[in-house]
Write a protein that holds these residues in place. Sequence first.
Motif, PDB file in Angstrom:
ATOM      1  N   GLN A   1       0.821  -1.201   0.000  1.00 40.00           N
ATOM      2  CA  GLN A   1       0.000   0.000   0.000  1.00 40.00           C
ATOM      3  C   GLN A   1       0.860   1.258   0.000  1.00 40.00           C
ATOM      4  O   GLN A   1       0.527   2.249  -0.656  1.00 40.00           O
TER       5      GLN A   1
ATOM      6  N   ILE B   1       2.145   1.599  -3.496  1.00 38.43           N
ATOM      7  CA  ILE B   1       1.093   2.071  -4.401  1.00 38.43           C
ATOM      8  C   ILE B   1       0.955   3.587  -4.312  1.00 38.43           C
ATOM      9  O   ILE B   1       0.866   4.278  -5.339  1.00 38.43           O
ATOM     10  N   GLN B   2       0.950   4.120  -3.114  1.00 37.83           N
ATOM     11  CA  GLN B   2       0.831   5.575  -2.957  1.00 37.83           C
ATOM     12  C   GLN B   2       1.977   6.295  -3.652  1.00 37.83           C
ATOM     13  O   GLN B   2       1.776   7.297  -4.347  1.00 37.83           O
TER      14      GLN B   2
ATOM     15  N   GLU C   1       1.689   5.894  -7.613  1.00 39.30           N
ATOM     16  CA  GLU C   1       0.662   6.718  -8.235  1.00 39.30           C
ATOM     17  C   GLU C   1       1.056   8.188  -8.261  1.00 39.30           C
ATOM     18  O   GLU C   1       0.752   8.912  -9.219  1.00 39.30           O
TER      19      GLU C   1
ATOM     20  N   GLU D   1      -2.999  13.064 -15.891  1.00 36.80           N
ATOM     21  CA  GLU D   1      -3.585  11.846 -15.316  1.00 36.80           C
ATOM     22  C   GLU D   1      -2.503  11.016 -14.629  1.00 36.80           C
ATOM     23  O   GLU D   1      -1.433  10.780 -15.193  1.00 36.80           O
ATOM     24  N   HIS D   2      -2.818  10.553 -13.424  1.00 34.88           N
ATOM     25  CA  HIS D   2      -1.935   9.646 -12.698  1.00 34.88           C
ATOM     26  C   HIS D   2      -2.443   8.213 -12.842  1.00 34.88           C
ATOM     27  O   HIS D   2      -3.658   7.974 -12.770  1.00 34.88           O
TER      28      HIS D   2
ATOM     29  N   ASN E   1      -3.193   4.333 -11.623  1.00 33.57           N
ATOM     30  CA  ASN E   1      -3.583   3.785 -10.331  1.00 33.57           C
ATOM     31  C   ASN E   1      -3.309   2.289 -10.289  1.00 33.57           C
ATOM     32  O   ASN E   1      -3.167   1.631 -11.321  1.00 33.57           O
TER      33      ASN E   1
ATOM     34  N   THR F   1      -4.773  -1.284  -8.507  1.00 35.13           N
ATOM     35  CA  THR F   1      -5.920  -1.882  -7.829  1.00 35.13           C
ATOM     36  C   THR F   1      -5.567  -3.272  -7.317  1.00 35.13           C
ATOM     37  O   THR F   1      -5.067  -4.104  -8.085  1.00 35.13           O
TER      38      THR F   1
ATOM     39  N   ARG G   1      -1.953   0.219 -13.674  1.00 34.04           N
ATOM     40  CA  ARG G   1      -2.036   1.071 -14.861  1.00 34.04           C
ATOM     41  C   ARG G   1      -0.710   1.808 -15.058  1.00 34.04           C
ATOM     42  O   ARG G   1      -0.016   2.145 -14.088  1.00 34.04           O
TER      43      ARG G   1
ATOM     44  N   ARG H   1      -8.088   5.783 -19.735  1.00 34.94           N
ATOM     45  CA  ARG H   1      -7.494   4.974 -18.677  1.00 34.94           C
ATOM     46  C   ARG H   1      -7.670   3.478 -18.937  1.00 34.94           C
ATOM     47  O   ARG H   1      -6.835   2.672 -18.521  1.00 34.94           O
TER      48      ARG H   1
END
Length: 428
Positions: free
Chosen positions: A240, A243-244, A247, A255-256, A258, A260, A286, A357
């Motif tokens: 996690q 991921i932060q 992104e 656009e950033h 993401n 999932t 992504r 996206r």
Amino acid sequence: MTHPDFERAARHITPEAVRDTLIDMVDIASPTGREGPLAEYIVGRLLKAGFRAHLQEVSADRPNAVGLRPGSGDGINLLFTGHMDTSYGGDENYLHGEGYKAKGVCRDGWIWGLGANNMKSGLASALVAVEAICRENIALRGDLLYGAVVGETEKAPVDEFTGAAVSGYGVGTRHMVLHGISADYAILCEPTNLRVCTANMGVIWAKITVGGTVNHAAYARQPGVVNAIEEMHVLQTMLQQWIQEYEAAHVYLGEHPNVTVAAMRAGKPWQLARNPFECSLYLDIRTVPGQTAETVKRSLRKVLRAFAAARGRPEPALQIFVNDPPTAIGADEPITMALRESHRRLTGKESPLIMRRTGADSTHFNRYDVRCITYGPGGRAHPDAKGSMHAVGEHAHIDNLVTAAQVYLDAALTLCNRPAAENSAAPA
């Protein structure tokens, strides 16, 4: 000013024409792996219009529908394209409403039904546009092509889930361009809500597996027993944070990307008396133009190595199932400028340049030197959807279909009547 032949061809682009075509397409169920009947319908329409059209088999009972209307031979060749397969099968018990069924319903200017948005709306508008050119027997210098493909939706073989029903991510488009259906430019008719799209995010599907020990649950607290689910909980906390940071670190056209956490598998639900000896986490990652799968993998491996060192465990296994690269073309390329100008002429408005996206076949066209832009009528959400197409099921507005067909017509008349020497597209 529109092309001199535009008005006489555009009279064939009516609300009734696009409505009836889209409803026909929606009524023909075409989940991934079972696109054949829709391909036959499209080839029939193309043949009737005067195209040289045929079914191009990709795998057993899965053909692309392709057609060619030759020009005089010295102009720019243009391909209209899109996928026939739908995101769902139409019989899922967790999906409710008209927008998830293979039955077209027209009400208050909206057409509801599975595939109405993604992306039979685009296929319908493009088909009506190219038919209009044929009906008026308008001569073109360049070739006009139409390609409806199988297997685009974001499905892929993963673990034991194999076969035609999960054979997506561009299998039809790669087959099409590899086997002779190509052009200078392609207009991909995916949903953009009538905005010109020059870039598309890519995606990586990753599986991370943590091991545990085989043991009876009654002895789970014995020394040395490792619960794989508990280990994955620790790793997921570390992921996690990754991921932060991931992104925030990447951006394109504002656009950033993401990440999932899309699935998790562990243990035996039918035998809970056993300690979970393996746990797997599945990520949808992504990516934006400029990134590669290898840099993402190295970044992930750094987290996995840190976890292994902290826990005194082997490094978790990383497996990649999908690598669908991001793609982009320039604002100054002929296809971009021509489509923006057609949009401006027909709507009286400027179109922003956007990045989509969700996955699309533009990445494959660009890598096969068919410079591809995306523009389609889908993507306009009904007020009841509150901004989410998935909230109420697929739908498309007839006005958008008419406008898209007019823009397609204008772009085709413009580009296909330019000499090929004006084509300055650079290889991907």
